[in-house]
Design a protein around this motif. Structure first.
Motif, PDB file in Angstrom:
ATOM      1  N   UNK A  80       0.795  -1.598   0.057  1.00  0.00           N
ATOM      2  CA  UNK A  80       0.248   0.079   0.516  1.00  0.00           C
ATOM      3  C   UNK A  80       1.279   1.589   0.144  1.00  0.00           C
ATOM      4  N   UNK A  81       2.529   0.924  -0.398  1.00  0.00           N
ATOM      5  CA  UNK A  81       3.351   1.887  -0.349  1.00  0.00           C
ATOM      6  C   UNK A  81       3.337   2.559   1.185  1.00  0.00           C
ATOM      7  N   UNK A  82       3.165   2.017   2.463  1.00  0.00           N
ATOM      8  CA  UNK A  82       3.384   2.441   3.445  1.00  0.00           C
ATOM      9  C   UNK A  82       5.278   1.642   3.336  1.00  0.00           C
ATOM     10  N   UNK A  83       6.048   3.025   3.752  1.00  0.00           N
ATOM     11  CA  UNK A  83       7.468   2.424   4.122  1.00  0.00           C
ATOM     12  C   UNK A  83       7.485   1.885   4.506  1.00  0.00           C
ATOM     13  N   UNK A  84       8.635   0.610   5.023  1.00  0.00           N
ATOM     14  CA  UNK A  84       8.690  -0.263   5.976  1.00  0.00           C
ATOM     15  C   UNK A  84      10.433  -0.510   5.806  1.00  0.00           C
ATOM     16  N   UNK A  85      11.130  -0.358   7.373  1.00  0.00           N
ATOM     17  CA  UNK A  85      12.472  -0.589   7.496  1.00  0.00           C
ATOM     18  C   UNK A  85      13.213  -1.848   7.750  1.00  0.00           C
ATOM     19  N   UNK A  86      14.242  -2.072   7.787  1.00  0.00           N
ATOM     20  CA  UNK A  86      14.276  -4.244   8.433  1.00  0.00           C
ATOM     21  C   UNK A  86      14.309  -4.048   9.531  1.00  0.00           C
ATOM     22  N   UNK A  87      14.373  -3.543  10.564  1.00  0.00           N
ATOM     23  CA  UNK A  87      13.920  -3.017  12.197  1.00  0.00           C
ATOM     24  C   UNK A  87      12.660  -3.355  12.074  1.00  0.00           C
ATOM     25  N   UNK A  88      11.179  -2.332  11.195  1.00  0.00           N
ATOM     26  CA  UNK A  88      10.511  -3.054  11.227  1.00  0.00           C
ATOM     27  C   UNK A  88       9.858  -4.159  10.539  1.00  0.00           C
ATOM     28  N   UNK A  89      10.461  -4.687   9.627  1.00  0.00           N
ATOM     29  CA  UNK A  89       9.990  -6.155   9.309  1.00  0.00           C
ATOM     30  C   UNK A  89       9.509  -7.537   9.972  1.00  0.00           C
ATOM     31  N   UNK A  90      11.459  -7.308  10.747  1.00  0.00           N
ATOM     32  CA  UNK A  90      11.776  -8.402  11.277  1.00  0.00           C
ATOM     33  C   UNK A  90      10.922  -8.284  12.833  1.00  0.00           C
ATOM     34  N   UNK A  91      10.497  -7.262  12.643  1.00  0.00           N
ATOM     35  CA  UNK A  91       9.039  -7.495  14.172  1.00  0.00           C
ATOM     36  C   UNK A  91       7.780  -7.320  13.609  1.00  0.00           C
ATOM     37  N   UNK A  92       8.290  -7.703  12.042  1.00  0.00           N
ATOM     38  CA  UNK A  92       6.052  -7.364  11.940  1.00  0.00           C
ATOM     39  C   UNK A  92       5.313  -8.259  12.120  1.00  0.00           C
ATOM     40  N   UNK A  93       4.148  -7.875  12.569  1.00  0.00           N
ATOM     41  CA  UNK A  93       2.807  -8.914  12.955  1.00  0.00           C
ATOM     42  C   UNK A  93       2.486  -9.692  11.455  1.00  0.00           C
ATOM     43  N   UNK A  94       3.096 -10.701  11.677  1.00  0.00           N
ATOM     44  CA  UNK A  94       2.736 -11.322   9.545  1.00  0.00           C
ATOM     45  C   UNK A  94       3.022 -12.586  10.236  1.00  0.00           C
ATOM     46  N   UNK A  95       3.111 -13.219   8.620  1.00  0.00           N
ATOM     47  CA  UNK A  95       3.108 -14.399   8.217  1.00  0.00           C
ATOM     48  C   UNK A  95       3.189 -14.889   7.254  1.00  0.00           C
ATOM     49  N   UNK A  96       3.946 -15.502   6.079  1.00  0.00           N
ATOM     50  CA  UNK A  96       4.023 -16.325   4.971  1.00  0.00           C
ATOM     51  C   UNK A  96       3.519 -16.856   4.286  1.00  0.00           C
ATOM     52  N   UNK A  97       2.572 -16.573   3.804  1.00  0.00           N
ATOM     53  CA  UNK A  97       2.499 -18.067   2.670  1.00  0.00           C
ATOM     54  C   UNK A  97       2.811 -18.408   1.370  1.00  0.00           C
ATOM     55  N   UNK A  98       3.201 -19.240   1.000  1.00  0.00           N
ATOM     56  CA  UNK A  98       3.672 -19.859  -0.478  1.00  0.00           C
ATOM     57  C   UNK A  98       2.480 -20.454  -0.949  1.00  0.00           C
ATOM     58  N   UNK A  99       1.790 -20.261  -2.528  1.00  0.00           N
ATOM     59  CA  UNK A  99       0.808 -20.693  -2.847  1.00  0.00           C
ATOM     60  C   UNK A  99       1.119 -22.096  -3.537  1.00  0.00           C
ATOM     61  N   UNK A 100       0.377 -22.621  -4.527  1.00  0.00           N
ATOM     62  CA  UNK A 100      -0.097 -23.485  -5.773  1.00  0.00           C
ATOM     63  C   UNK A 100       0.994 -23.054  -7.430  1.00  0.00           C
ATOM     64  N   UNK A 101       0.528 -22.047  -7.582  1.00  0.00           N
ATOM     65  CA  UNK A 101       0.288 -21.266  -8.823  1.00  0.00           C
ATOM     66  C   UNK A 101      -0.450 -20.185  -8.337  1.00  0.00           C
ATOM     67  N   UNK A 102      -0.979 -19.767  -9.390  1.00  0.00           N
ATOM     68  CA  UNK A 102      -1.428 -18.449  -9.368  1.00  0.00           C
ATOM     69  C   UNK A 102      -3.191 -18.139  -9.703  1.00  0.00           C
ATOM     70  N   UNK A 103      -2.788 -19.628 -10.172  1.00  0.00           N
ATOM     71  CA  UNK A 103      -4.495 -20.242 -10.886  1.00  0.00           C
ATOM     72  C   UNK A 103      -4.632 -21.281  -9.531  1.00  0.00           C
ATOM     73  N   UNK A 104      -4.232 -21.431  -8.794  1.00  0.00           N
ATOM     74  CA  UNK A 104      -4.802 -22.176  -7.605  1.00  0.00           C
ATOM     75  C   UNK A 104      -3.903 -21.240  -6.678  1.00  0.00           C
ATOM     76  N   UNK A 105      -4.506 -19.939  -5.278  1.00  0.00           N
ATOM     77  CA  UNK A 105      -3.893 -19.307  -4.519  1.00  0.00           C
ATOM     78  C   UNK A 105      -4.613 -20.295  -3.758  1.00  0.00           C
ATOM     79  N   UNK A 106      -5.903 -20.824  -3.635  1.00  0.00           N
ATOM     80  CA  UNK A 106      -6.087 -21.434  -2.264  1.00  0.00           C
ATOM     81  C   UNK A 106      -5.386 -22.647  -1.898  1.00  0.00           C
ATOM     82  N   UNK A 107      -4.538 -23.283  -2.794  1.00  0.00           N
ATOM     83  CA  UNK A 107      -3.664 -24.126  -1.721  1.00  0.00           C
ATOM     84  C   UNK A 107      -2.175 -24.376  -1.387  1.00  0.00           C
ATOM     85  N   UNK A 108      -2.099 -23.717  -0.375  1.00  0.00           N
ATOM     86  CA  UNK A 108      -1.167 -23.746   0.144  1.00  0.00           C
ATOM     87  C   UNK A 108      -0.066 -24.403   0.321  1.00  0.00           C
TER      88      UNK A 108
END
Length: 650
Positions: free
Chosen positions: A123-151
């Motif tokens: 969304x354009x909000x700047x984020x530094x390394x220090x902020x990112x390593x303490x970010x309230x988040x998680x990573x998803x890796x999907x099967x494909x662009x046509x099958x985002x529902x499958x993680x």
């Protein structure tokens, strides 16, 4: 030399102009392509776990550049050549789910790699390394662009990253014996908690509400935290607060006074599928089991198991075998031993259909009692027939310091003055070193009550009363006693009792103490089973002969038994051990009890010679001596039997 024509000059001018323009463009581009900022060396790695059966897993590596931007490298194994797997950083924890915060470069299936430089959110909000390593988040890796529902892979990052600290709790089967599992609490970097529930043998279409409740499972309590439903055997919940909004940390949750309930379904909350205590109520591996012996019904018996909780309290689990399904039996821990009896100390939950569970933290009269104190408590358990029949005991057992160690010693109580009555006196060691003493007789009659005692000395010697038993019940033939001290107040341990110089008498009744219905030596006077017999030959009285048998006692002293044939009912025959052989003759060393002419028998305990010199069983077997049995005290000159013993025996 030819001069260039105008047209040629014009064409050459156009070419030179294009070359010049290209040179300017190239020069401008090179001026704007600034060097990539170097890495600082700061780096954080987060784990990415496989989702389902994908087999794809690996790590997300966050590296800091000097301009405070971040290179995020995904390094996965298990991807397939030719694949391209969209990847994103999302808001919140994986258990909660959230919108995309940062779109990452898709993972190349051939290499399993992806690299993205991040300086701002999508969304354009700047984020530094220090902020990112303490970010309230998680990573998803999907099967494909046509099958985002499958993680394929997923992992919490930043403040949601797991620290490695975890605690697991058992969830025991309740309504379905095949469904059970675990609840695992994982600590996050922000001290919140990932609660993961795993149930074995749960159907694939399951959808089960689950909650953390207040108190222990056996006590019950209100819902404290609502967890995500268990679906197909799995549930993940991020826990940061109670349902009422009060914050709770991992440390607080793993010390919480609570338990987990897994319900059958939203439409059947009354049916529990699995349940388990958590936090301070977690059961440790420390437990003590006590047998509960049958009393009124010989088919009903069981165990009481005391299990220590993390907070030092106790889960008391009672199980009765062959108890009817409709049973409802009050139960208590009492003071003292069962043999002594005592007041109620702790009221336990009633046994229903053979089962009872109670959390014990204090006595009924008030005052805390810990597991360590309870397993050393001077007490016993009574299980009653019903609330309407407390007088009838179904099962009973000593607990705590009164628990039996498994060590015991049985002594024979032989028939004495009443034909057909005999039995045993068995001594059981308690944990506190005291003794449970049980007299068990055969042949007694309902309605009888038979006083009994431990006496001093051997039975053949007789002696004063040392300990008084509870009377033997004629209906059962039993007397149960706790033996901690003698009647005079002298303490006596199990080991001391097994070495006590004593014997047991069981009398016919309080009105007829003179009739002994059973008797037996105990302790130091127990016979070892080792013996030696010598022949006593006929001498002056034709037809009278027999044997003398020396029997070794536990303390090394000797019981002697003279058995003669053809003695006269009216006779009483003195007997002695003499020194030397019978052929040589010699002085008297030891005087026996007289041989009874009616039975031909004389029993004598030998501890010392007539002059006070101690003599053991082994000494007698090597003694230079012989035995004389005389006609009577008035006719010592007439010998009715004689035989060499010890070193003089053939």
């Amino acid at each position: 030399m030819l001069k260039p024509t105008r047209k040629l000059f014009q064409n050459l001018s156009k070419v030179l102009t294009l070359v010049f323009a290209f040179t300017i463009v190239v020069s401008c581009d090179n001026d704007n392509d600034a060097p990539t900022p170097p890495l600082t060396g700061d780096k954080v790695t987060f784990s990415l776990s496989a989702v389902g059966s994908s087999g794809v897993m690996g790590s997300a590596i966050f590296e800091k550049r000097e301009d405070n931007t971040t290179i995020v490298t995904l390094d996965l194994s298990g991807t397939s050549s030719g694949g391209s797997h969209p990847s994103h950083i999302h808001f919140n924890t994986a258990a909660e789910g959230g919108d995309i915060a940062v779109s990452l470069t898709p993972v190349d299936g051939s290499t399993g790699m992806s690299e993205t430089t991040i300086s701002m959110l999508d969304d354009g909000t700047a984020i530094t390394y220090d902020e990112l390593i303490m970010f309230d988040g998680y990573i998803n890796v999907h099967n494909s662009s046509n099958d985002l529902a499958t993680l394929l892979a997923q992992g919490d990052i930043g403040e949601n990253a797991l620290t490695g600290n975890m605690t697991s709790y058992d969830l025991a089967a309740v309504s379905d014996p095949d469904i059970m599992g675990t609840a695992t609490f994982y600590e996050r970097a922000n001290n919140e908690t990932l609660v993961e529930i795993s149930l074995m043998n749960d159907p694939s279409d399951s959808d089960r509400p689950i909650h953390i409740h207040e108190n222990t499972a056996v006590e019950g309590g209100d819902i404290a935290i609502t967890l995500s439903n268990v679906m197909n055997g799995w549930s993940k919940t991020n826990v940061a607060s109670f349902d009422n909004g009060t914050a709770i940390t991992y440390t607080e949750l793993t010390n919480y006074d609570g338990y987990i309930n897994v319900h059958a379904s939203a439409n059947d909350l009354a049916t529990l599928v699995a349940q388990g205590d958590i936090g301070q109520n977690k059961l440790t591996s420390m437990s003590e089991e006590y047998p509960l012996s049958s009393v009124a019904d010989p088919d009903i018996s069981g165990t009481a198991t005391f299990t220590k909780r993390m907070n030092g309290e106790t889960l008391v689990t009672v199980m009765l075998e062959n108890d009817p399904s409709d049973s409802d039996r009050p139960m208590h821990i009492h003071m003292n031993t069962a043999a002594e009896g005592g007041g109620i100390a702790v009221t336990l939950n009633s046994v229903m259909a053979g089962w009872s569970k109670t959390n014990v933290a204090m006595l009924d009269a008030g005052g805390d009692i810990t597991y360590d104190e309870l397993i050393t408590y001077d007490g016993y358990i009574n299980v009653h027939a019903s609330a309407d029949d407390l007088a009838t005991l179904v099962a009973q057992g000593d607990i705590g310091q009164n628990k039996l160690t498994g060590e015991s010693k049985a002594y024979t109580l032989g028939e004495k003055d009443v034909t057909g009555i005999n039995g045993t006196f068995t001594v059981y060691e308690r944990m506190n070193g005291e003794s449970l003493g049980i007299v068990a007789l055969n042949g007694t009659i309902t309605g009888g009550s038979h006083p009994g005692h431990i006496h001093m000395n051997a039975a053949i010697e007789t002696g004063g009363i040392a300990f008084t038993f509870n009377p033997v019940d004629g209906a059962t033939g039993k007397s149960v006693n706790n033996i901690a001290m003698l009647d005079d107040g002298t303490a006596i341990t199990y080991d001391e009792l097994l070495n006590y110089n004593g014997y047991v008498n069981i009398h016919n009744s309080t009105a007829d103490l003179g009739t002994i219905i059973a008797q037996g030596d105990i302790g130091a006077n127990e016979l070892t089973g080792t013996s030696m017999s010598y022949t006593l030959n006929e001498v002056d009285q034709p037809g009278t002969s027999g044997t003398i048998t020396f029997m070794e006692r536990k303390d090394g002293t000797t019981l002697s038994k003279i058995e003669l044939m053809n003695t006269m009912i009216t006779d009483s025959h003195p007997g002695h051990i003499h020194e030397n052989s019978a052929a040589e003759g010699g002085d008297i060393l030891f005087t026996f009890n007289n041989v009874d002419g009616s039975t031909g028998i004389a029993m004598t305990n030998i501890r010392m010679l007539d002059d006070g010199t101690s003599i053991t069983y082994d000494d007698i077997l090597s003694l230079n001596g012989y035995v004389n049995i005389h006609k009577s005290a008035n006719d010592l000159a007439t010998l009715v039997a004689q035989g060499d013993i010890g070193s003089n025996a053939n």
